[in-house]
Scaffold this motif. Structure first.
Motif, PDB file in Angstrom:
ATOM      1  N   PHE A 155      51.207  45.474  37.189  1.00  0.00           N
ATOM      2  CA  PHE A 155      50.710  44.599  38.245  1.00  0.00           C
ATOM      3  C   PHE A 155      50.038  43.366  37.664  1.00  0.00           C
ATOM      4  CE2 PHE A 155      50.803  48.774  40.317  1.00  0.00           C
ATOM      5  CZ  PHE A 155      51.473  48.457  41.474  1.00  0.00           C
ATOM      6  N   SER A 156      50.139  42.274  38.387  1.00  0.00           N
ATOM      7  CA  SER A 156      49.381  41.079  38.029  1.00  0.00           C
ATOM      8  C   SER A 156      48.944  40.411  39.319  1.00  0.00           C
ATOM      9  CB  SER A 156      50.222  40.131  37.175  1.00  0.00           C
ATOM     10  OG  SER A 156      51.393  39.735  37.865  1.00  0.00           O
ATOM     11  N   ILE A 158      34.086  25.747  32.906  1.00  0.00           N
ATOM     12  CA  ILE A 158      34.638  25.561  31.556  1.00  0.00           C
ATOM     13  C   ILE A 158      34.722  24.085  31.178  1.00  0.00           C
ATOM     14  CG2 ILE A 158      36.666  25.885  30.086  1.00  0.00           C
ATOM     15  CD1 ILE A 158      37.274  28.455  31.559  1.00  0.00           C
ATOM     16  N   ILE A 193      43.689  25.311  36.476  1.00  0.00           N
ATOM     17  CA  ILE A 193      43.650  26.493  35.600  1.00  0.00           C
ATOM     18  C   ILE A 193      44.257  27.699  36.310  1.00  0.00           C
ATOM     19  CG2 ILE A 193      42.091  28.109  34.449  1.00  0.00           C
ATOM     20  CD1 ILE A 193      40.217  25.682  33.943  1.00  0.00           C
ATOM     21  N   ARG A 205      47.956  30.597  35.596  1.00  0.00           N
ATOM     22  CA  ARG A 205      48.047  32.053  35.740  1.00  0.00           C
ATOM     23  C   ARG A 205      49.019  32.451  36.850  1.00  0.00           C
ATOM     24  NH1 ARG A 205      43.362  36.458  35.269  1.00  0.00           N
ATOM     25  NH2 ARG A 205      44.138  38.047  36.707  1.00  0.00           N
ATOM     26  N   MET A 248      43.820  42.858  34.756  1.00  0.00           N
ATOM     27  CA  MET A 248      44.727  43.819  35.394  1.00  0.00           C
ATOM     28  C   MET A 248      46.038  43.889  34.606  1.00  0.00           C
ATOM     29  SD  MET A 248      46.462  43.502  39.142  1.00  0.00           S
ATOM     30  CE  MET A 248      45.021  43.434  40.215  1.00  0.00           C
ATOM     31  N   SER A 249      46.620  42.711  34.379  1.00  0.00           N
ATOM     32  CA  SER A 249      47.865  42.644  33.613  1.00  0.00           C
ATOM     33  C   SER A 249      47.565  42.760  32.121  1.00  0.00           C
ATOM     34  CB  SER A 249      48.555  41.317  33.903  1.00  0.00           C
ATOM     35  OG  SER A 249      49.513  41.027  32.919  1.00  0.00           O
ATOM     36  N   LYS A 287      49.691  41.515  29.898  1.00  0.00           N
ATOM     37  CA  LYS A 287      50.636  40.550  29.339  1.00  0.00           C
ATOM     38  C   LYS A 287      50.107  39.913  28.051  1.00  0.00           C
ATOM     39  CE  LYS A 287      52.397  35.929  30.323  1.00  0.00           C
ATOM     40  NZ  LYS A 287      53.731  36.118  29.732  1.00  0.00           N
ATOM     41  N   TRP A 332      50.185  36.686  25.951  1.00  0.00           N
ATOM     42  CA  TRP A 332      50.541  35.291  26.191  1.00  0.00           C
ATOM     43  C   TRP A 332      51.071  34.624  24.931  1.00  0.00           C
ATOM     44  CZ3 TRP A 332      49.480  32.030  30.689  1.00  0.00           C
ATOM     45  CH2 TRP A 332      49.158  32.786  31.817  1.00  0.00           C
ATOM     46  N   GLU A 341      38.211  29.557  26.186  1.00  0.00           N
ATOM     47  CA  GLU A 341      37.638  30.060  27.452  1.00  0.00           C
ATOM     48  C   GLU A 341      38.702  30.125  28.558  1.00  0.00           C
ATOM     49  OE1 GLU A 341      33.619  28.651  28.699  1.00  0.00           O
ATOM     50  OE2 GLU A 341      33.676  27.584  26.775  1.00  0.00           O
ATOM     51  N   ILE A 342      39.572  29.122  28.578  1.00  0.00           N
ATOM     52  CA  ILE A 342      40.650  29.149  29.576  1.00  0.00           C
ATOM     53  C   ILE A 342      41.572  30.331  29.325  1.00  0.00           C
ATOM     54  CG2 ILE A 342      42.734  27.942  30.358  1.00  0.00           C
ATOM     55  CD1 ILE A 342      41.194  25.317  30.056  1.00  0.00           C
ATOM     56  N   TYR A 399      39.977  33.460  30.495  1.00  0.00           N
ATOM     57  CA  TYR A 399      40.030  33.560  31.958  1.00  0.00           C
ATOM     58  C   TYR A 399      41.438  33.949  32.430  1.00  0.00           C
ATOM     59  CZ  TYR A 399      39.913  32.041  36.843  1.00  0.00           C
ATOM     60  OH  TYR A 399      40.018  31.997  38.201  1.00  0.00           O
ATOM     61  N   LEU A 400      42.457  33.318  31.860  1.00  0.00           N
ATOM     62  CA  LEU A 400      43.833  33.612  32.274  1.00  0.00           C
ATOM     63  C   LEU A 400      44.193  35.081  32.042  1.00  0.00           C
ATOM     64  CD1 LEU A 400      45.715  30.484  30.863  1.00  0.00           C
ATOM     65  CD2 LEU A 400      45.112  30.947  33.247  1.00  0.00           C
ATOM     66  N   SER A 407      42.010  37.615  31.925  1.00  0.00           N
ATOM     67  CA  SER A 407      40.982  38.560  32.373  1.00  0.00           C
ATOM     68  C   SER A 407      41.545  39.488  33.433  1.00  0.00           C
ATOM     69  CB  SER A 407      39.785  37.797  32.934  1.00  0.00           C
ATOM     70  OG  SER A 407      40.145  37.086  34.108  1.00  0.00           O
TER      71      SER A 407
END
Lengths: 149, 149, 149, 149, 149, 149, 149, 149
Positions: free
Chosen positions: A35-36, A52, A69, A73, G1-2, G4, G6, G142-143, G146-147, G149
């Motif tokens: 899931f994402s 940020i 940003i 995602r 949650m994901s 992935k 990157w 930081e980005i 966040y992506l 998280s």
């Protein structure tokens, strides 16, 4: 027959636990799903740009910084998804959910909508583009179980 | 320098005359623009499915029949457009407008949004994907005049 | 030379064991193949829409609900396939098999057809779009063994 | 509003005059439509390969030569079409019509199906992928009139 | 039925008049065809790079300068073509013709090959990718006449 | 920095051991490369169609049956490749190598050519489309080592 | 949650340690990121063409040989990236960085720019195409945090 | 042979009359070319955002508003172009020109560069992606004349 792991993006309403219900339902059935979703912490999502990248006086640009940003995602996960579930709740405008739906469809990613019957008429274009319209999260789980059987 | 005729799709609100203002403004400036849009006669659009294909007891399927036919027109014109203007008015859910916006963006068609400041926050994701956010139809006309200068 | 695992989608007839023959034949040769297909349990497939999403009086919409869900599975697996095998048996209309063939070809996925000579003439357009026409499942296995040698 | 000329490909049954009805109906309404289709003269179409390229003893290769040439025409017109109408009649296998439907859908071209209710169940996957299912050619004309209004 | 003007790219051999035969044959039949091809003046084509951009001592780079300019023309016309005819004559390597064929096929443009039977075996991969293999230019004309009938 | 495993397709000449030299050279350097190619056993490749699908009297169709099966392998591996190396040797027509080169370029896959200077002029269009022209297999190995450094 | 992983491509300036800062920052946060970039050893990159493929008298062709090889690496990694960070430093023309940015955007890969305010005006077109403009490498970290998280 | 009208986009330097020279040169030769470019009036281009959409205190957002509108024009014309000429002059950063080059290449549009030899080294990646590097506008005209001969 196939042991494919499905990628499912969960778009839309962030004020109820429908994501958690779907994830828990899939886990209970032992389904291999990745899931994402967007960041569902409302404040973290709204303020990520200025947090940020530095503050803005004008809320329009504060929102722009956050949305830039967030769209990295969102667009990345939607394009990688095998299926996007789009939830419309009873409150708020939720235009980003409808935007995600259109983005997914034009990207060739199938969508399922999840909403109450009272929204059937305003969502008729989105539902037409969807492969199924569910009323309850467990129906999404059942569809996933069928797809992966 | 270029004599390109621009194809512009006008998406969204059907209860005010913003389309007419943009079209008249372009004509007044002698701009070569080909406009297209969904059918903006609300009843004709809602009932087209059952009017042509036969009645349905269930409103969900009545809407489906209409939306199927409408989506031929919508998706064809959006994919052929050089620019999509998406108007959000003060009333109704307007999820189809946001859906069109996402569909256009993922199809590689640039969008301009047109709405009041009070909707800036709920439209932040759509505005981020847009090349400009206008408050008045004449601003759209001015942008078109600039693009075609 | 390559150790690529091939993704093979098996489309068409669900009343004989041709899928099982191909899968068993590949296993006997130790070929690394990931097979996928539509749900081949006829009743489960036909009724999945109303089973999960609720009953319909009109069979047209009952079928629509099922086909929407089935198409998520079908289109996803076909687009991910390296090869689609399309089987036409002696009975029924089998229009979904021909639809899958056209869908695969336009998606850039090579197809192999599997049918008796009596259907050569009505299948001439599909066979022309195919990379091979087989008469027996073991020929499909032999082709896969050659492709992966 | 738009003066777009629509390209409509007419696929399927060649034994009734449904194409002529649609064309005449559009002319009667003054609609700007460009129609295209496969060669509908059955013998000319079947024998085109050997007529031009030389005879074949084996009917499989005779058909291949014809289908190769026919597919240039078919695939070119379908990909250029704004809309494909797929007609299924009461007789024959008509797998090429279903193949065209799948090809069009995967190419991003919307389709309308045209068939009697008795074929609803075997055509459920094709109808699900269609934007409308018509029973009579004049319904297709009415849809075109609406799309171009 | 359709009044489509076909774009046909003529690739390959430049030492016989096969292009002129096809063009004259189409004119004689009144077919609306737009032909294009590489520059067929051998010296003009080979020397275009150094003629326009300045001399080179090394023939490898002299050829590179020419091929860069020629590829603008070639790739643009092939991608715009509805059909590419690829002619292989009895002499020379003609690798650029085979390259054009592969480029066209991967670009989704149908090809027809034109060559004598003695080259059938070395051209088997190109012929497999072709929709027809002709032996004489007039067969190409007949195919075009059929496609546009 | 990146630990990407590169997919490299080796196209062309099958009568010398250039493939083995490249593979051995990469192994000696510890490079993570996945190689693929057509079946390089000449007889197995030529006869695969009739061996599996049944004999043909006419060599044209015997070759077609083989080429159809071979093209599944070829097109799949080329489209999945990060790099295609195309080798032209001193003998034979080798049109399939040039076809592969054109197919790769139009598919967005970079190519490297490998051939002697005597073929520079007839290969000028293919070389122009290539990212490098090598004379010896070890140069290909060095390029791969650089790409993966 | 994901979960992935990157893929992030780091484009631009090679004279400061901004790449190392981003990589170290991500490692410190335990982020699953796969980084890639061009070869950042200036001499190795400039001379790779002549080092492997043989010397050139003319610097234009010496550069061409290097750029051909480098572009295999660059274009492959950019197209596989989920995100491209483009760094513009205070010195040099850095046109390759701007080229990478345009290439990524047209390939559908989101970009982030990283540069000082003094370059805001000349980079306004690149920044407009970017999802965020950072001033410091830690903002990129930081980005990414966040992506993911 | 072909009567194709070529679409040529002129990108880059706005402080010399190179565009006018190319346009006049093509007119003198009677070439059917449709030229397009960004708005080359520097002030009009920089201020278009705030002129139409309202003022901004922060120059970063003033530039953003302009660049959004300009990118509608730029990306639309580049994607429609058959050829993009990218001019780099002796002054300024000109990152937007390099961005346009990368955008064109990734969009499959061939480019020609136009610059002095002193910029060969910093432009080596852009020149490698170009089909020709010109030093004078008349060379561009000669190439166009050759392409359309």
């Amino acid at each position: 027959m196939s042991d494919k792991i499905w990628n499912v993006y969960l778009s839309g309403e962030i004020h109820t636990d429908w994501r958690e219900q779907i994830i828990a339902g899939c886990e209970a059935k032992g389904l291999k799903v990745r899931f994402s979703s967007a960041v569902t912490d409302h404040d973290a999502s709204d303020m990520v740009g200025v947090n940020i990248l530095g503050s803005e006086e004008d809320n329009f640009w504060r929102d722009r910084k956050a949305s830039g940003i967030n769209s990295i995602r969102t667009s990345t996960h939607i394009r990688e998804a095998d299926l996007v579930v789009v939830r419309f709740g009873p409150k708020y405008k939720q235009w980003n959910a409808a935007f995600d739906a259109g983005f997914a469809v034009a990207s060739g990613v199938p969508i399922i909508t999840l909403h109450d019957a009272e929204h059937d008429h305003p969502l008729k274009e989105v539902d037409e583009a969807a492969k199924a319209t569910c009323r309850h999260p467990e129906q999404v789980v059942e569809i996933l179980a069928y797809l992966m059987s």
